[in-house]
Structures are given as C-alpha cells and as structure tokens.
Design a protein around this motif. Structure first.
Motif, mmCIF file in Angstrom:
data_model
loop_
_atom_site.group_PDB
_atom_site.id
_atom_site.type_symbol
_atom_site.label_atom_id
_atom_site.label_comp_id
_atom_site.label_asym_id
_atom_site.label_seq_id
_atom_site.Cartn_x
_atom_site.Cartn_y
_atom_site.Cartn_z
ATOM 1 N N PHE A 217 0.819 -1.208 0.000
ATOM 2 C CA PHE A 217 0.000 0.000 0.000
ATOM 3 C C PHE A 217 0.861 1.270 0.000
ATOM 4 C CE2 PHE A 217 -3.080 -3.100 1.735
ATOM 5 C CZ PHE A 217 -4.082 -2.926 0.780
ATOM 6 N N GLY A 218 2.040 1.202 0.638
ATOM 7 C CA GLY A 218 2.948 2.343 0.586
ATOM 8 C C GLY A 218 3.466 2.575 -0.824
ATOM 9 N N SER A 219 3.784 1.486 -1.539
ATOM 10 C CA SER A 219 4.232 1.618 -2.925
ATOM 11 C C SER A 219 3.132 2.192 -3.808
ATOM 12 C CB SER A 219 4.665 0.250 -3.469
ATOM 13 O OG SER A 219 5.771 -0.251 -2.747
ATOM 14 N N ALA A 220 1.893 1.797 -3.548
ATOM 15 C CA ALA A 220 0.771 2.316 -4.333
ATOM 16 C C ALA A 220 0.590 3.812 -4.107
ATOM 17 C CB ALA A 220 -0.508 1.569 -3.967
ATOM 18 N N ILE A 221 0.687 4.243 -2.851
ATOM 19 C CA ILE A 221 0.564 5.671 -2.551
ATOM 20 C C ILE A 221 1.711 6.448 -3.177
ATOM 21 C CG2 ILE A 221 0.736 7.351 -0.659
ATOM 22 C CD1 ILE A 221 -0.978 5.464 1.010
ATOM 23 N N LEU A 222 2.912 5.890 -3.126
ATOM 24 C CA LEU A 222 4.070 6.537 -3.736
ATOM 25 C C LEU A 222 3.871 6.681 -5.246
ATOM 26 C CD1 LEU A 222 6.978 7.610 -3.427
ATOM 27 C CD2 LEU A 222 7.776 5.260 -3.730
ATOM 28 N N ALA A 223 3.425 5.595 -5.897
ATOM 29 C CA ALA A 223 3.201 5.635 -7.344
ATOM 30 C C ALA A 223 2.097 6.625 -7.701
ATOM 31 C CB ALA A 223 2.843 4.234 -7.852
ATOM 32 N N ALA A 224 1.018 6.626 -6.913
ATOM 33 C CA ALA A 224 -0.072 7.570 -7.164
ATOM 34 C C ALA A 224 0.406 9.009 -7.002
ATOM 35 C CB ALA A 224 -1.231 7.292 -6.214
ATOM 36 N N GLY A 225 1.289 9.234 -6.043
ATOM 37 C CA GLY A 225 1.845 10.565 -5.862
ATOM 38 C C GLY A 225 2.617 11.029 -7.086
ATOM 39 N N PHE A 226 3.357 10.120 -7.719
ATOM 40 C CA PHE A 226 4.064 10.485 -8.935
ATOM 41 C C PHE A 226 3.090 10.788 -10.073
ATOM 42 C CE2 PHE A 226 7.831 8.559 -6.906
ATOM 43 C CZ PHE A 226 8.737 9.573 -7.173
ATOM 44 N N LEU A 227 2.017 10.023 -10.179
ATOM 45 C CA LEU A 227 1.006 10.320 -11.203
ATOM 46 C C LEU A 227 0.429 11.710 -10.986
ATOM 47 C CD1 LEU A 227 -0.907 6.901 -11.406
ATOM 48 C CD2 LEU A 227 0.749 7.819 -13.049
ATOM 49 N N GLY B 249 -6.542 14.973 -16.511
ATOM 50 C CA GLY B 249 -7.716 14.406 -15.834
ATOM 51 C C GLY B 249 -7.551 12.925 -15.553
ATOM 52 N N ALA B 250 -6.993 12.184 -16.517
ATOM 53 C CA ALA B 250 -6.809 10.743 -16.335
ATOM 54 C C ALA B 250 -5.785 10.456 -15.243
ATOM 55 C CB ALA B 250 -6.368 10.103 -17.649
ATOM 56 N N LEU B 251 -4.669 11.178 -15.256
ATOM 57 C CA LEU B 251 -3.636 10.969 -14.246
ATOM 58 C C LEU B 251 -4.168 11.261 -12.841
ATOM 59 C CD1 LEU B 251 -0.580 12.613 -16.053
ATOM 60 C CD2 LEU B 251 -0.816 10.190 -15.501
ATOM 61 N N VAL B 252 -4.878 12.378 -12.707
ATOM 62 C CA VAL B 252 -5.404 12.764 -11.399
ATOM 63 C C VAL B 252 -6.477 11.793 -10.925
ATOM 64 C CG1 VAL B 252 -6.678 14.549 -10.137
ATOM 65 C CG2 VAL B 252 -4.809 15.195 -11.673
ATOM 66 N N ALA B 253 -7.361 11.381 -11.847
ATOM 67 C CA ALA B 253 -8.445 10.467 -11.467
ATOM 68 C C ALA B 253 -7.900 9.122 -10.996
ATOM 69 C CB ALA B 253 -9.395 10.271 -12.651
ATOM 70 N N VAL B 254 -6.955 8.562 -11.739
ATOM 71 C CA VAL B 254 -6.373 7.273 -11.347
ATOM 72 C C VAL B 254 -5.635 7.409 -10.013
ATOM 73 C CG1 VAL B 254 -4.642 5.539 -11.947
ATOM 74 C CG2 VAL B 254 -6.186 6.408 -13.707
ATOM 75 N N ALA B 255 -4.855 8.477 -9.883
ATOM 76 C CA ALA B 255 -4.086 8.665 -8.653
ATOM 77 C C ALA B 255 -4.986 8.828 -7.445
ATOM 78 C CB ALA B 255 -3.170 9.880 -8.807
ATOM 79 N N CYS B 256 -6.029 9.644 -7.572
ATOM 80 C CA CYS B 256 -6.937 9.851 -6.439
ATOM 81 C C CYS B 256 -7.649 8.567 -6.053
ATOM 82 C CB CYS B 256 -7.951 10.945 -6.778
ATOM 83 S SG CYS B 256 -7.245 12.609 -6.821
ATOM 84 N N GLY B 257 -8.046 7.778 -7.063
ATOM 85 C CA GLY B 257 -8.684 6.501 -6.769
ATOM 86 C C GLY B 257 -7.770 5.569 -5.997
#
Length: 410
Positions: free
Chosen positions: A37-47, A214-222
């Motif tokens: 879950f930490g890796s997912a949050i890190l990856a989403a932060g980059f998006l 929009g796509a980057l932000v939507a995926v990252a927020c999800g």
C-alpha cells in the motif's frame, strides 16, 4: 512520449498489488501490507505530480508552485486525515489521536529538516553554487509562513487544535494563494523546457493535455483513496509486529513515502536550473501543510466523532508541536536574506538528524523523550531569535517592504 508512457505504465503496475489486496481483503502480513500500500501511494503521488507538472502550462503563473505543492501532497493528507477520522470514531484516549499528531509533525519537520537542505545540496553538487537564491517577490511566501508559524504558538498555548483554528489557518492559506496568483513563475524565466517526464505531453494539443491531466489525477486519487486506510493501519501493525515503536514509524516512515513525489518534483526543478523554484515549491509545501493539514485534522476527527471536536495535544504531542513550530521559525529566520546557504542547510539537516536520532534512542522512555523535545525546541528558538535580531533591520527595511509590494500587486 514513449519514455513518459513507460513511466506511467510502471507507476500503474506498482499500484496493482495494493488494489488486488484491497479488492480481495487478503492481508498476508503487516510488513507486506505496508510495502504494497505504501508503494501504491508513492506511485499515485508520482502520477499526481506529472499531472500537476503538465498543468503548469495552463495555470496563471503565480499559482503554479502553490498548486503543484498542494496537489502533490494529497497522499500525506489522505493518511493523516484517516488517523484523525479514526481517532474521532474511537473517542477520547484513542491512540489514533497520537498517530494523527505524529504524522502531521513528522511531515512538517521532514520538509524543513530534509527537503529544504536537499535543494541546496543538489544545487551545490550540480553547479557548485553555495546558496539557493530567491527572487524579491518570494518574500510573500516567507511572510505567510511566518504568519502561520506565529499562529502555531496560539495552538500550542491552547494545547488543542479546534475547528476555529481550521477557519484561521484556511484563511491564511486562501490569502496566500490569492496573493501569489500573479507572482513570477521562475527564477529562470528564459528556461523554456519543463523539468520532468510529463514535458512530453507538451507535444499534444491543449484538449489532449487536459484529458491526460484528468486521467492521471483520477487514477491517482482513486488509488490514494483505496490505499490510505490499509496503509495507515499497516504502519501501526508493522510497528507492533517487528517490535518497533509504531509512533516513530508513523511520524517518519509514512511521511517519507507520501512526501517523496512532491520532493521529486522540486528536485527536478533544481536539476533543470530552476533551484529557486525547487526551494519555493518546498516552502509552498510547508505552508499548505502548516495551515490546511493542521487545520483539517479537527474536521476529520469531528466527522468520525459525529460532533464538533478538537484534537487534543497531550504532554508528548504538545512538545512535538512545540518543536515543529520552533523549527519553522528557524527555517524562516534563515530565509530572511532571501537565500538558503550551504551552512544554513547543514544546520537544518544536522539538527534534524539529532532530533530523529534521539527519538529512536529514547523511544521507550516517554519522560526522556518529552524532555529531549523540549530542550531541542528551545535550541531552535534560541537560534531563530538570534538570527531575527541580527537580521531585524533588514527584515523591517527590506523584506517587509517587498511583502507590501507583493500585497499591492496582488
């Protein structure tokens, strides 16, 4: 463009294990949960950071760095607000009250003690410049950070963060955004090339760029919404499983993961010969966390409790907050000359290393920990007071004049 798409694909793939665990409800172990879950949050932060970077081309110049700072720290907000919400659910005396305060103070101290010096060290390593210089208009950021830091002592005196504090802190942040909306974008205005991977999107049409944003932000927020709760819980469980104080993991390790994308964006600014923008991005990051993040904690707690509630600061958390406020004042004092030099960066990093080291040394001794926090805070305050005295005339004659100038052009 191909390189950028590969990076996006890698980031999305990094989120898949966490999403699979979230959907199935399977929890293999606390350590693996925290990693996934930490890796997912890190990856989403980059998006998120890539989306914000692309939006630089379409946002009014003065808002760019403030918006980038706000967007890229959404992972930190998600984790900390979850702790506050859970504290409200469990009621007074919940350990989650301590976790919420720990995550907030750790994130704020990490910025000043690690991220700010990093900008200077990189600038020195790259170009052998011994300081990062700011533009005269950047006095407005320093002024608002000073205002928020002084108000922090009001909170410290009350020993709680209330909904009324949110109103005041949100007003400070809103005024800050309003005043920087027309400020100059870069300390290197002739620099045409954007610093990060998302610069590849500049080859697309404006409509396609907004679609990509929009796509980057939507995926990252999800991903962040799906991962924040299990990551926050995994950090608590990991500490207990490996016999390490979970408070320290939440205070230092969790913010490292959630702050990494924002710091990476600032690093890219430095590497693109925009060191001033990199430092200002980190100062903006500090402003929004020292105002909005702090102020939103009682809101999240109130939602969890089902009634208006304040986040209490007990003896330990009160001293943690005291140290955070004192460190902020020292950081501001070092910026009064509108530059952060190598020796100043070493001082901030050195003091930060001392506080983290002592926290681990005395992790099982609450009384000694509180005493350590107190005397470290007074060291920061003493140094800050000395610098304010030395630079007092400059502050009155120069920096405040520049601050009033920025206020007028706003």
């Amino acid at each position: 463009m191909k390189r950028f798409l590969i990076l996006v694909a890698v980031a999305v793939m990094a989120t898949l294990p966490a999403l699979l665990l979230r959907v199935t409800g399977w929890r293999p172990s606390p350590v693996l949960d925290a990693a996934a879950f930490g890796s997912a949050i890190l990856a989403a932060g980059f998006l998120l950071s890539w989306g914000a970077e692309t939006a630089e081309q379409h946002i009014a110049q003065g808002l760019i760095l403030a918006v980038v700072a706000l967007v890229t720290v959404l992972p930190e907000y998600a984790v900390d607000l979850y702790y506050a919400y859970k504290a409200g659910l469990e009621g007074p005396g919940s350990q989650y009250v301590h976790y919420a305060a720990a995550n907030m103070t750790g994130a704020n101290r990490l910025l000043v003690g690690l991220a700010w010096p990093l900008m200077v060290f990189l600038h020195w390593t790259k170009d052998r410049h011994r300081a990062v210089d700011l533009a005269p208009v950047n006095a407005v950021e320093i002024g608002f950070l000073l205002l928020a830091s002084l108000y922090a002592f009001v909170i410290l005196f009350k020993r709680s963060i209330s909904v009324m504090d949110f109103v005041v802190l949100a007003a400070i942040f809103a005024a800050y955004v309003w005043r920087v909306r027309n400020l100059q974008k870069s300390d290197n205005p002739d620099e045409a090339e954007e610093p990060g991977p998302a610069a590849a999107l500049n080859t697309l049409s404006q409509a396609q760029q907004w679609a990509a944003i929009g796509a980057l932000v939507a995926v990252a927020c999800g991903v962040i919404l799906a991962s924040a709760e299990p990551f926050a819980e995994a950090m608590v469980s990991t500490g207990r499983a490996i016999g390490l104080n979970e408070f320290l993991l939440i205070q230092w390790l969790a913010p490292l993961a959630s702050e990494a994308p924002a710091i990476s964006v600032a690093v890219l600014f430095v590497l693109a010969n925009r060191a001033g923008d990199g430092l200002i991005a980190m100062i903006s990051d500090k402003i929004n966390q020292w105002t909005l993040l702090v102020g939103m904690l009682p809101l999240a707690l109130s939602v969890g409790a089902g009634a208006m509630s304040a986040l209490p600061l007990d003896a330990r958390q009160g001293e943690e907050f005291f140290l955070t406020a004192a460190q902020s004042l020292l950081g501001i004092a070092l910026l009064l000359r509108l530059r952060l030099g190598l020796w100043s960066a070493l001082a901030l990093a050195g003091l930060f290393a001392v506080q983290v080291g002592l926290a681990f040394v005395y992790r099982n001794d609450e009384a000694r920990t509180i005493a350590t926090l107190t005397w470290l805070a007074w060291v920061y305050l003493g140094l800050a007071g000395l610098l304010f005295l030395i630079n007092g005339r400059r502050l009155v004659a120069l920096d405040l004049r520049r601050f009033r100038y920025c206020w007028r052009i706003g």
